[in-house]
Design a protein around this motif. Sequence first.
Motif, PDB file in Angstrom:
ATOM      1  N   TYR A   1       0.874  -1.178   0.000  1.00  0.00           N
ATOM      2  CA  TYR A   1       0.000   0.000   0.000  1.00  0.00           C
ATOM      3  C   TYR A   1       0.908   1.224   0.000  1.00  0.00           C
ATOM      4  O   TYR A   1       2.129   1.115   0.198  1.00  0.00           O
ATOM      5  CB  TYR A   1      -0.918  -0.005   1.222  1.00  0.00           C
ATOM      6  CG  TYR A   1      -0.182   0.058   2.536  1.00  0.00           C
ATOM      7  CD1 TYR A   1       0.084   1.278   3.157  1.00  0.00           C
ATOM      8  CD2 TYR A   1       0.269  -1.111   3.157  1.00  0.00           C
ATOM      9  CE1 TYR A   1       0.777   1.338   4.353  1.00  0.00           C
ATOM     10  CE2 TYR A   1       0.961  -1.060   4.357  1.00  0.00           C
ATOM     11  CZ  TYR A   1       1.211   0.176   4.939  1.00  0.00           C
ATOM     12  OH  TYR A   1       1.899   0.223   6.118  1.00  0.00           O
ATOM     13  N   LEU A   2       0.326   2.406  -0.222  1.00  0.00           N
ATOM     14  CA  LEU A   2       1.120   3.623  -0.320  1.00  0.00           C
ATOM     15  C   LEU A   2       1.488   4.109   1.077  1.00  0.00           C
ATOM     16  O   LEU A   2       0.690   4.736   1.764  1.00  0.00           O
ATOM     17  CB  LEU A   2       0.340   4.702  -1.083  1.00  0.00           C
ATOM     18  CG  LEU A   2       1.099   6.004  -1.380  1.00  0.00           C
ATOM     19  CD1 LEU A   2       2.348   5.711  -2.208  1.00  0.00           C
ATOM     20  CD2 LEU A   2       0.187   6.991  -2.102  1.00  0.00           C
TER      21      LEU A   2
ATOM     22  N   ILE B   1       2.347  12.791 -13.258  1.00  0.00           N
ATOM     23  CA  ILE B   1       3.526  12.184 -12.655  1.00  0.00           C
ATOM     24  C   ILE B   1       4.594  13.240 -12.398  1.00  0.00           C
ATOM     25  O   ILE B   1       5.368  13.136 -11.467  1.00  0.00           O
ATOM     26  CB  ILE B   1       4.030  11.031 -13.535  1.00  0.00           C
ATOM     27  CG1 ILE B   1       3.013   9.898 -13.491  1.00  0.00           C
ATOM     28  CG2 ILE B   1       5.387  10.536 -13.102  1.00  0.00           C
ATOM     29  CD1 ILE B   1       3.359   8.717 -14.335  1.00  0.00           C
ATOM     30  N   GLY B   2       4.616  14.299 -13.210  1.00  0.00           N
ATOM     31  CA  GLY B   2       5.446  15.455 -12.907  1.00  0.00           C
ATOM     32  C   GLY B   2       6.927  15.176 -12.855  1.00  0.00           C
ATOM     33  O   GLY B   2       7.570  15.399 -11.836  1.00  0.00           O
ATOM     34  N   LEU B   3       7.493  14.699 -13.955  1.00  0.00           N
ATOM     35  CA  LEU B   3       8.908  14.342 -13.965  1.00  0.00           C
ATOM     36  C   LEU B   3       9.820  15.519 -14.292  1.00  0.00           C
ATOM     37  O   LEU B   3      10.994  15.316 -14.556  1.00  0.00           O
ATOM     38  CB  LEU B   3       9.149  13.235 -14.991  1.00  0.00           C
ATOM     39  CG  LEU B   3       8.565  11.876 -14.650  1.00  0.00           C
ATOM     40  CD1 LEU B   3       8.763  10.916 -15.799  1.00  0.00           C
ATOM     41  CD2 LEU B   3       9.192  11.318 -13.396  1.00  0.00           C
ATOM     42  N   ASP B   4       9.303  16.734 -14.252  1.00  0.00           N
ATOM     43  CA  ASP B   4      10.080  17.886 -14.703  1.00  0.00           C
ATOM     44  C   ASP B   4      11.424  18.014 -13.994  1.00  0.00           C
ATOM     45  O   ASP B   4      12.468  18.103 -14.633  1.00  0.00           O
ATOM     46  CB  ASP B   4       9.270  19.168 -14.504  1.00  0.00           C
ATOM     47  CG  ASP B   4       7.960  19.138 -15.268  1.00  0.00           C
ATOM     48  OD1 ASP B   4       8.012  19.085 -16.497  1.00  0.00           O
ATOM     49  OD2 ASP B   4       6.909  19.136 -14.625  1.00  0.00           O
TER      50      ASP B   4
ATOM     51  N   SER C   1       9.879  14.021  -3.995  1.00  0.00           N
ATOM     52  CA  SER C   1       8.459  14.193  -4.277  1.00  0.00           C
ATOM     53  C   SER C   1       8.090  13.618  -5.634  1.00  0.00           C
ATOM     54  O   SER C   1       7.046  12.975  -5.795  1.00  0.00           O
ATOM     55  CB  SER C   1       8.099  15.684  -4.216  1.00  0.00           C
ATOM     56  OG  SER C   1       6.742  15.888  -4.550  1.00  0.00           O
ATOM     57  N   THR C   2       8.951  13.834  -6.609  1.00  0.00           N
ATOM     58  CA  THR C   2       8.697  13.326  -7.955  1.00  0.00           C
ATOM     59  C   THR C   2       8.699  11.800  -7.982  1.00  0.00           C
ATOM     60  O   THR C   2       7.807  11.180  -8.566  1.00  0.00           O
ATOM     61  CB  THR C   2       9.764  13.856  -8.929  1.00  0.00           C
ATOM     62  OG1 THR C   2       9.647  15.277  -9.019  1.00  0.00           O
ATOM     63  CG2 THR C   2       9.582  13.259 -10.318  1.00  0.00           C
ATOM     64  N   VAL C   3       9.693  11.179  -7.351  1.00  0.00           N
ATOM     65  CA  VAL C   3       9.770   9.724  -7.358  1.00  0.00           C
ATOM     66  C   VAL C   3       8.652   9.130  -6.503  1.00  0.00           C
ATOM     67  O   VAL C   3       8.090   8.082  -6.848  1.00  0.00           O
ATOM     68  CB  VAL C   3      11.164   9.249  -6.896  1.00  0.00           C
ATOM     69  CG1 VAL C   3      11.228   7.727  -6.860  1.00  0.00           C
ATOM     70  CG2 VAL C   3      12.241   9.799  -7.827  1.00  0.00           C
ATOM     71  N   TRP C   4       8.305   9.787  -5.402  1.00  0.00           N
ATOM     72  CA  TRP C   4       7.155   9.338  -4.612  1.00  0.00           C
ATOM     73  C   TRP C   4       5.910   9.269  -5.486  1.00  0.00           C
ATOM     74  O   TRP C   4       5.092   8.360  -5.358  1.00  0.00           O
ATOM     75  CB  TRP C   4       6.911  10.285  -3.445  1.00  0.00           C
ATOM     76  CG  TRP C   4       5.630  10.000  -2.716  1.00  0.00           C
ATOM     77  CD1 TRP C   4       5.440   9.131  -1.678  1.00  0.00           C
ATOM     78  CD2 TRP C   4       4.334  10.552  -3.000  1.00  0.00           C
ATOM     79  NE1 TRP C   4       4.111   9.119  -1.297  1.00  0.00           N
ATOM     80  CE2 TRP C   4       3.419   9.978  -2.095  1.00  0.00           C
ATOM     81  CE3 TRP C   4       3.870  11.484  -3.930  1.00  0.00           C
ATOM     82  CZ2 TRP C   4       2.065  10.306  -2.096  1.00  0.00           C
ATOM     83  CZ3 TRP C   4       2.516  11.806  -3.940  1.00  0.00           C
ATOM     84  CH2 TRP C   4       1.633  11.221  -3.026  1.00  0.00           C
ATOM     85  N   GLU C   5       5.764  10.215  -6.408  1.00  0.00           N
ATOM     86  CA  GLU C   5       4.588  10.234  -7.268  1.00  0.00           C
ATOM     87  C   GLU C   5       4.552   9.040  -8.216  1.00  0.00           C
ATOM     88  O   GLU C   5       3.483   8.588  -8.634  1.00  0.00           O
ATOM     89  CB  GLU C   5       4.524  11.545  -8.046  1.00  0.00           C
ATOM     90  CG  GLU C   5       3.142  11.858  -8.554  1.00  0.00           C
ATOM     91  CD  GLU C   5       2.973  13.298  -8.963  1.00  0.00           C
ATOM     92  OE1 GLU C   5       1.952  13.591  -9.609  1.00  0.00           O
ATOM     93  OE2 GLU C   5       3.836  14.129  -8.664  1.00  0.00           O
ATOM     94  N   ILE C   6       5.713   8.498  -8.567  1.00  0.00           N
ATOM     95  CA  ILE C   6       5.747   7.268  -9.359  1.00  0.00           C
ATOM     96  C   ILE C   6       5.090   6.133  -8.581  1.00  0.00           C
ATOM     97  O   ILE C   6       4.290   5.361  -9.129  1.00  0.00           O
ATOM     98  CB  ILE C   6       7.207   6.914  -9.730  1.00  0.00           C
ATOM     99  CG1 ILE C   6       7.762   7.948 -10.706  1.00  0.00           C
ATOM    100  CG2 ILE C   6       7.285   5.508 -10.332  1.00  0.00           C
ATOM    101  CD1 ILE C   6       9.239   7.793 -10.986  1.00  0.00           C
TER     102      ILE C   6
ATOM    103  N   VAL D   1       9.049   8.225   1.795  1.00  0.00           N
ATOM    104  CA  VAL D   1       9.829   9.461   1.853  1.00  0.00           C
ATOM    105  C   VAL D   1      11.147   9.211   2.584  1.00  0.00           C
ATOM    106  O   VAL D   1      12.218   9.664   2.146  1.00  0.00           O
ATOM    107  CB  VAL D   1       9.023  10.583   2.525  1.00  0.00           C
ATOM    108  CG1 VAL D   1       9.926  11.778   2.838  1.00  0.00           C
ATOM    109  CG2 VAL D   1       7.870  11.021   1.637  1.00  0.00           C
ATOM    110  N   ASP D   2      11.107   8.467   3.681  1.00  0.00           N
ATOM    111  CA  ASP D   2      12.326   8.138   4.412  1.00  0.00           C
ATOM    112  C   ASP D   2      13.259   7.279   3.565  1.00  0.00           C
ATOM    113  O   ASP D   2      14.476   7.497   3.543  1.00  0.00           O
ATOM    114  CB  ASP D   2      11.964   7.408   5.706  1.00  0.00           C
ATOM    115  CG  ASP D   2      13.206   7.058   6.531  1.00  0.00           C
ATOM    116  OD1 ASP D   2      13.813   7.990   7.089  1.00  0.00           O
ATOM    117  OD2 ASP D   2      13.560   5.867   6.591  1.00  0.00           O
ATOM    118  N   TYR D   3      12.700   6.298   2.870  1.00  0.00           N
ATOM    119  CA  TYR D   3      13.483   5.404   2.010  1.00  0.00           C
ATOM    120  C   TYR D   3      14.205   6.193   0.920  1.00  0.00           C
ATOM    121  O   TYR D   3      15.410   6.023   0.698  1.00  0.00           O
ATOM    122  CB  TYR D   3      12.542   4.379   1.384  1.00  0.00           C
ATOM    123  CG  TYR D   3      13.162   3.399   0.414  1.00  0.00           C
ATOM    124  CD1 TYR D   3      13.969   2.361   0.863  1.00  0.00           C
ATOM    125  CD2 TYR D   3      12.900   3.499  -0.953  1.00  0.00           C
ATOM    126  CE1 TYR D   3      14.514   1.442  -0.027  1.00  0.00           C
ATOM    127  CE2 TYR D   3      13.433   2.585  -1.849  1.00  0.00           C
ATOM    128  CZ  TYR D   3      14.243   1.558  -1.389  1.00  0.00           C
ATOM    129  OH  TYR D   3      14.779   0.644  -2.275  1.00  0.00           O
TER     130      TYR D   3
END
Length: 207
Positions: free
Chosen positions: A23-24, A135-138, A55-60, A30-32
């Motif tokens: 699960y999310l 996803i916001g990979l900018d 934040s970007t990778v969390w969104e993945i 974030v700690d990882y």
Amino acid sequence: MHIFGEGVEPWEGNSIPYREDRYLDNSGLVDYLSEQWLGRGWVHIDQLLKNHIVSTVWEIYANAFEHGQTNIGVFSCGQHYPTLGELKLTVVDFGVGIPRNVRDFLNQTDLSADETIKWAFRRGTTTKHGIARGIGLDYLKQFVRVNEGKLEIFSHNGYVIIDKTQETYQSSQSFFEGTLVNITLKSDESYYSLDSLNSEPSEEPLF
């Protein structure tokens, strides 16, 4: 491996520990990403840029759970290669995949795999009704380019590669059931800050 029931604890050394998320887990992820991936001195970045990339990778991960319809969770691991000067992170889910999800959402069954992935990674797009978040990979894309690293995404027969010289979306002959994201960063003595990235990501026509 410890994760498969063996008694030996995982060796961390240069590795980013293997992780399974059913699960999310916001705080855990974030700690990882902050401590196990970017927080061990292998890549030198300021805190603000680090926060944006995490934040970007969390969104993945978030998209895998919200849109990917994965039934068994999301898996991730990585490795620092001192001799090669590289830091790698891989995130995998075995959900429905980006192409199918986007085609269903847009009701456009004729879109090629590369077109669907390009749409999915456009800033602000989402296949979840009522939520204006893509996803916001900018920042990650810009950082990978400045860092001379590489970002690769495989989903069904769609493939994306982003590095210093290219951002290429392709439909390939191979097929991956789900979505796999590979992030390769260059671990050197350079120091990166948010100011070193272009603050205005470019928008290209998609179709």
